[in-house]
Design a protein around this motif. Structure first.
Motif: not given
Length: 478
Positions: A369, A392-394, A408
């Motif tokens: 991640s 767009y995720y983290n 992560s």
């Protein structure tokens, strides 16, 4: 007068002194002269260091990192020229956050700015001498800022209008460039009469960057058309190089590191007062409790638009905490969990990044991640890794609260010649958040691997002791 007579009448000033005493006095005199020369050298060095802050701008993790300003004159006009000014962030991991960059300089003559596209001057200055066509800016020392996203298309050019935010070169080279167009008047109209601006300054958004002298680049910049069939070039190109120095920025630490492991119950928190200390007398309102009933009123109060951090009250008082947890141990691998927590109620960290130094980064196998890239600042030594969020995720670290963290896990392959859990080897040597060095706990408080020998000896004595206690109990009952 007494002082002078006393000095003249000293041991070394007497007549008829012996050879030994004479030799001793000459040695003392030579040492005194050497100390005077040493003091003068120290004073001279201090003077040079005070006027040469650029010596502090060297970054061992990014020795060639800089921000380059390119000034391309594209067209001559009746009283000046039209230029495209571009800002390239060639730094590997340091980027420019909101509210963004601002660029300043001093005109060499009496130039003015007729118009701008993709940027604007913060002040117009005194343009009262112009009756019909009013210039965009008449200041001799203009300051330029980027336009905001959503600017009308007729006021945009390529690479503009990002609110002054520039990504790092490793994370995204496309968004690491900013540009604006400027129409200059009262200037030279040929390659020989035009003068380069002086004393460039770059704030991003505060101090920290030192810019060198602009120099002409030959040949000038070339531009390729979108279809790739035609090439044009600027009439004149000037380059300015700016380097970052935390010494020049005079910034206090902005992050700290805490540590834990599966083999020790000890949790090593950030050192106390890492980024500041709670002081309700001299600095009231510098922090707020996470469960405070006044939290909403403080966030929506007069200072809500301020960029000054409003952090949650903690012993370390840092806006950012990075936690490194040694999670699991396998036969050939070991696993680490990294958590980045935002304690700042006033700022989201977009396009954040971490730089971590650990000797096992040369054998990292999987990162969950997060994006990862090896920096390898020392060539063959690969002990530095850069981590950042997935788009767009983290990639956005939210303000302090339930969503104010990203995490992560990293999987490393063991190197039999280096790997050990002893003496804190499994913990990072240094961590940087958004380019700033984080405060590490002292090594003597790291969670160390417990010594197994006393535990084994104690466990071997458990059964005899238990039997002895049972026999003693039965004897007392008799």
């Amino acid at each position: 007068m007494r002082g002078k007579e006393g000095r003249k009448g000293g041991v070394c000033g007497r007549q008829g002194q012996g050879e030994v005493l004479s030799s001793l006095c000459s040695t003392v005199g030579a040492m005194a002269r050497q100390l005077q020369l040493l003091g003068a050298a120290i004073a001279l060095f201090a003077g040079f260091s005070s006027v040469a802050p650029l010596a502090e701008a060297y970054d061992p993790l990014d020795p060639t990192g800089n921000i380059t300003i390119k000034w391309d004159i594209m067209q001559w006009t009746s009283d000046g020229y039209v230029a495209v000014v571009s800002i390239y962030n060639y730094q590997k991991y340091r980027h420019i956050e909101a509210p963004g960059w601002n660029l300043g300089w001093v005109w060499a003559k009496k130039e003015i700015i007729w118009a701008m596209v993709g940027g604007q001057a913060t002040e117009q200055g005194d343009c009262s001498q112009f009756k019909v066509n009013i210039p965009h800016c008449c200041k001799r020392e203009p300051t330029i800022v980027d336009l905001l996203p959503g600017t009308p298309y007729n006021m945009q050019i390529a690479n503009c209008c990002k609110g002054g935010v520039l990504n790092s070169w490793v994370q995204d080279p496309v968004s690491a460039v900013a540009s604006f167009q400027i129409s200059v008047g009262r200037s030279g109209t040929t390659n020989y009469t035009v003068k380069v601006p002086l004393n460039f300054t770059l704030k991003a958004p505060g101090p920290g960057y030192s810019c060198g002298v602009a120099h002409e680049v030959k040949p000038p910049t070339k531009f390729i058309s979108q279809d790739g069939r035609r090439t044009t070039q600027a009439h004149v190109t000037w380059n300015v190089t700016c380097t970052y120095s935390q010494f020049v920025a005079q910034r206090a630490p902005t992050c700290c590191v805490s540590l834990s492991s599966f083999y020790n119950e000890t949790i090593v928190n950030c050192p106390k007062c890492s980024c500041g200390c709670q002081n309700n007398i001299t600095g009231p309102g510098s922090c707020v409790g996470g469960n405070s009933p006044y939290l909403a009123s403080v966030l929506n109060g007069l200072g809500k638009s301020s960029m000054a951090p409003l952090v949650q009250c903690t012993p370390h008082m840092c806006p950012i905490r990075v936690h490194w947890h040694v999670k699991l141990n396998y036969r050939e691998y070991w696993r680490v969990k990294i958590t980045v927590t935002n304690w700042n109620y006033r700022m989201n960290y977009s396009q954040w990044n971490l730089v971590v130094q650990h000797p096992n980064f040369d054998k990292v196998t999987t990162i969950f991640s997060f994006n990862y890239k090896s920096l390898s600042p020392y060539g063959v030594i690969n002990d530095t890794g850069m981590l950042w969020g997935i788009k767009y995720y983290n990639d956005l670290l939210m303000v302090a609260g339930p969503d104010g963290n990203v995490q992560s896990e990293l999987l490393f392959r063991k190197d039999s010649s280096l790997f050990t859990f002893e003496k804190g080897w499994a913990f990072p040597r240094r961590i940087y958040f958004n380019g700033d060095s984080c405060v590490m706990p002292p090594p003597d408080v790291y969670p160390w691997l417990p010594n197994s020998s006393p535990v084994l000896k104690a466990s071997s004595l458990v059964r005899p002791i238990a039997i002895w206690i049972a026999l003693l109990f039965l004897w007392l009952r008799m």
